[in-house]
Design an enzyme around this catalytic site. Structure first.
Site, short mmCIF file in Angstrom:
data_model
loop_
_atom_site.label_atom_id
_atom_site.label_comp_id
_atom_site.label_asym_id
_atom_site.label_seq_id
_atom_site.Cartn_x
_atom_site.Cartn_y
_atom_site.Cartn_z
N ASP A 108 -32.17 5.12 5.40
CA ASP A 108 -32.91 6.17 6.10
C ASP A 108 -33.05 5.83 7.59
O ASP A 108 -32.96 4.67 7.98
CB ASP A 108 -34.34 6.29 5.54
CG ASP A 108 -34.36 6.64 4.07
OD1 ASP A 108 -33.38 7.25 3.59
OD2 ASP A 108 -35.36 6.30 3.41
N1 URA Z 1 -34.38 3.68 -0.51
C1 URA Z 1 -35.06 4.41 0.39
O1 URA Z 1 -36.04 5.05 0.08
N2 URA Z 1 -34.59 4.40 1.65
C2 URA Z 1 -33.52 3.70 2.07
O2 URA Z 1 -33.19 3.74 3.24
C3 URA Z 1 -32.84 2.95 1.11
C4 URA Z 1 -33.29 2.95 -0.18
#
Ligand code: URA
Length: 239
Positions: A108
């Site tokens: 993310d």
């Molecule tokens: N899980 C999440 O919620 N975000 C990420 O970036 C990776 C795994």
């Protein structure tokens, strides 16, 4: 073997016509000799940059190319989403490479840590395929203290995330302090770690991935830093 003009065009040095221009001005040198014919064929081997230069600089590494990056905060992993992307941290020319570079899975915008980027389609699929069971390890800082039952809930393999039907595969939670935990998952569902903690009444304030398979984020790779992945590191992903 590949035609030099096609190879250089695929590495982002310009259109075939622009590459012909580089050849004409003597800027493409193979084994110390300026190339006069863009149609000359060369073996596309990993040590090509040691033999081929463009304007005096070793040519970019040919495909297959896999990179390891310490993803910083505030950049996206998508070519299409708005905002600054991880691809903008790489040399500009690499955005025009064919085959193109893609992240292996996504982190993310506000997740940091170990990210692999590749133009090797089979490798990408092997890492993300659920049957490969490649472990992804995260450290999460939490808004609320751990309750104590999270490890059992995540390990059970019965947790169903909101708006999903399939239960999650078992995952391993190791508390690091009352507000911090390490979580190892083998899937890569959308916002999976954040949604897992939301499902047990918590909220992830900061998320960092420190390991994929047995490959750890190198200590000397600062946020935003990247380099070419060594073959033995690629092996470690599947160890
Ligand atoms: N899980 C999440 O919620 N975000 C990420 O970036 C990776 C795994």
């Amino acid at each position: 073997m590949a035609r030099l003009d096609r190879l250089l065009a695929n590495l982002g040095y310009g259109s075939r016509r622009e590459v012909q221009g580089l050849v004409r001005k003597g800027a493409v040198v193979f084994d110390g000799v300026a190339i006069s014919d863009g149609g000359q064929k060369v073996a596309v081997v990993a040590d090509l940059p040691a033999r081929l230069t463009v304007e005096g600089v070793p040519v970019d590494p040919p495909a297959p190319l896999t990179l390891i990056m310490h993803k910083p905060l505030g950049v996206v992993c998508s070519h299409r989403e708005p905002g600054r992307s991880v691809y903008e941290l790489l040399p500009r020319r690499w955005r025009a490479r064919m085959p193109g570079l893609s992240t292996i899975g996504r982190l993310d915008l506000d997740t940091t840590g170990l990210l692999l980027i590749t133009d090797d389609g089979p490798l990408l699929h092997r890492v993300i395929a659920p049957r490969s069971q490649v472990a992804k390890r995260y450290v999460a800082r939490l808004a609320r203290p751990l309750r104590g039952d999270e490890a059992a809930i995540f390990a059970a393999g019965t947790l169903v995330l909101e708006s999903e039907a399939e239960p999650l595969a078992p995952a391993v939670l190791e508390p690091l302090s009352d507000h911090e935990a390490r979580l190892t998952i083998t899937e890569g569902r959308y916002h999976q770690v954040r949604r897992m903690f939301a499902a047990v009444g918590n909220h992830v304030e900061a998320l960092h991935r420190d390991q994929i398979g047995a490959l750890s984020l190198p200590q000397d790779l600062a946020p935003g830093g990247w380099r070419i992945l060594h073959p033995e590191e690629q092996t470690a992903v599947f160890a």
